[in-house]
Write a protein that holds these residues in place. Structure first.
Motif, PDB file in Angstrom:
ATOM      1  N   ARG A 105      45.114  29.887  71.096  1.00 32.55           N
ATOM      2  CA  ARG A 105      44.252  31.075  71.229  1.00 32.55           C
ATOM      3  C   ARG A 105      44.792  32.191  70.336  1.00 32.55           C
ATOM      4  N   THR A 106      43.889  32.851  69.616  1.00 29.47           N
ATOM      5  CA  THR A 106      44.328  33.941  68.742  1.00 29.47           C
ATOM      6  C   THR A 106      44.962  35.071  69.532  1.00 29.47           C
ATOM      7  N   SER A 107      44.532  35.276  70.760  1.00 29.55           N
ATOM      8  CA  SER A 107      45.074  36.373  71.570  1.00 29.55           C
ATOM      9  C   SER A 107      46.548  36.186  71.889  1.00 29.55           C
ATOM     10  N   ASP A 108      47.043  34.941  71.861  1.00 28.51           N
ATOM     11  CA  ASP A 108      48.451  34.684  72.159  1.00 28.51           C
ATOM     12  C   ASP A 108      49.354  34.998  70.974  1.00 28.51           C
ATOM     13  N   GLY A 109      48.805  34.962  69.767  1.00 25.35           N
ATOM     14  CA  GLY A 109      49.605  35.251  68.579  1.00 25.35           C
ATOM     15  C   GLY A 109      50.619  34.174  68.231  1.00 25.35           C
ATOM     16  N   ARG A 122      52.981  38.780  66.852  1.00 17.28           N
ATOM     17  CA  ARG A 122      52.689  39.564  68.046  1.00 17.28           C
ATOM     18  C   ARG A 122      53.652  40.737  68.111  1.00 17.28           C
ATOM     19  N   ASP A 166      55.827  43.576  73.210  1.00 18.76           N
ATOM     20  CA  ASP A 166      54.949  42.998  74.225  1.00 18.76           C
ATOM     21  C   ASP A 166      55.795  42.355  75.324  1.00 18.76           C
ATOM     22  N   SER A 182      45.984  34.934  63.841  1.00 20.94           N
ATOM     23  CA  SER A 182      45.629  36.086  64.670  1.00 20.94           C
ATOM     24  C   SER A 182      44.222  36.635  64.465  1.00 20.94           C
ATOM     25  N   ASN A 239      40.424  37.113  64.583  1.00 20.78           N
ATOM     26  CA  ASN A 239      39.410  36.521  65.448  1.00 20.78           C
ATOM     27  C   ASN A 239      37.986  36.867  65.041  1.00 20.78           C
TER      28      ASN A 239
END
Length: 407
Positions: free
Chosen positions: A211-215, A236, A240, A367, A369
């Motif tokens: 998933r791109t959100s996880d980086g 990322r 974080d 990353s 999206n």
């Protein structure tokens, strides 16, 4: 100082107040140690200055393969590499728990400190390694003067800065580092094993982010003498909270970010300390100066996920130590004009540019999206998977096709 004299006379003893050399290399990591070995084996008087007699066990480059091995062979280090590394020739590549393809080709995994020790061991005269710290350097068109923390002075015709990202000496010379991308990537290094002591069902494995959100760009698993080594590469924010979770409980956090890994790893645990790096992409400015040249990360940093750092380093070592430095030493002086020849070398420039291009590509592929990059990402993995399936039906066709293209 004549060329013949500089080749035949040994370096002055390290215990004397003034040390004389043809080339002083500051920084005894991989770049500096390889450069010292190449130059010393060619007969040049080399002084390699580092504040540690034994390089520490740092998380740096831990795997090489492909064209990098060709360069190791040309430079004469391939047998040394084989003596400190574990070899493997197949990498299972997965995403979302499914096989993308299988990479075939010789590669090696190793502890970075062992590779540095191997390179230092290739230096003919052990006294060429001076355990000290350079606190000041004065450069000119003729002779370069280095002041050491011990109170000694070192005189050399050429100074090579192989100090990595530590830029204090360069700063004193007016060399500045320009950041192209702050906190560009985060990398983790650790070793894993199955709790039941059984080996993993693969020689090496790469798991790409889901998933791109996880980086998450990818996790690379490969053998080293101590076991199965893991390198995790992410794009990322280093602040974080997930970064803290990875350091505290790598196994559980890793499976949460990459759930497709579970069938391949089984019940595993991390067997050593989790190490990590936050990397800025940067280049130096004001570096064309008489008597001093920068190589490796001292000149330009790399994105670890792109896998171009060792290649860049080897290009620097090969071009400087087999082409430019020997030729420079054959004539008087060490002017800016001489130094600029190395920085404008076609192979070096190409390697530097490719490194930056790949750094930006890996970040975007991981990353971004938006619709365009989502389509490009799907196509990237689909093309690899189709190629793999065709190669399974007609084994060897891909290698023959690539050979035909190179012919």
């Amino acid at each position: 100082m004549t060329t013949n004299k500089s080749v035949t006379e040994p370096i002055a003893a390290a215990g004397t107040a003034t040390i004389v050399a043809d080339i002083a290399i500051v920084g005894g990591g991989l770049a500096g140690s390889l450069a010292a070995a190449v130059l010393a084996r060619a007969g040049h008087r080399v002084a390699l200055i580092d504040k540690r007699a034994v390089h520490p066990d740092e998380f740096r480059v831990e795997k090489i393969g492909g064209q990098q091995l060709d360069m190791f062979r040309r430079l004469g280090f391939i047998r040394g590499l084989e003596s400190v590394a574990c070899s493997f020739d197949r990498v299972l590549n997965i995403r979302d728990g499914k096989v993308v393809d299988v990479s075939v080709g010789q590669a090696y995994g190793f502890p970075y400190a062992n590779l540095v020790a191997m390179a230092r061991g290739q230096i003919p005269d052990p006294s060429s390694l001076i355990v000290d710290e350079v606190i000041a350097v004065s450069c000119s068109d003729d002779v370069q003067y280095l002041d050491l923390a011990s109170g000694r002075r070192l005189n050399a015709r050429l100074v090579v800065l192989a100090t990595g990202m530590a830029g204090a000496l360069g700063y004193k010379l007016g060399i500045r580092r320009r950041v192209l991308a702050e906190r560009h990537s985060v990398s983790f290094g650790f070793t894993i094993a199955r709790r039941d002591g059984a080996p993993f069902d693969f020689k090496a494995l790469t798991c790409y982010g889901e998933r791109t959100s996880d980086g998450v760009d990818y996790l690379s698993l490969f053998p080293v003498p101590a076991g199965m080594r893991a390198n995790l590469f992410m794009f990322r924010d280093p602040t974080d909270p997930v970064m803290r979770e990875l350091r505290r409980d790598m196994a559980a956090t890793l499976l949460r970010l990459l759930p497709g890994l579970r069938p391949y790893l089984g019940d595993f645990h991390v067997t050593d300390r989790v190490q990590n790096w936050v990397m800025d992409l940067s280049v130096v400015e004001g570096h064309v100066q008489p008597g001093v040249v920068l190589i490796g990360d001292a000149f330009q940093t790399n994105c670890p996920a792109a896998g171009t750092g060792v290649g860049r380093l080897l290009v620097d070592v090969e071009r400087l130590c087999t082409e430019y430095a020997p030729r420079w030493l054959m004539t008087e002086g060490m002017s800016k004009e001489k130094i600029s020849q190395f920085y404008s070398d076609r192979d070096k420039v190409a390697a530097d540019q490719r490194s930056l291009k790949m750094a930006r590509f890996r970040q975007a592929l991981t990353s971004r999206n938006d619709i365009g990059w989502d389509a490009r990402r799907r196509l990237h993995f689909l093309r690899r998977n189709i190629t793999h399936r065709v190669d399974q039906m007609r084994p060897g066709w891909l290698s023959r096709f690539r050979s035909a293209l190179r012919a």
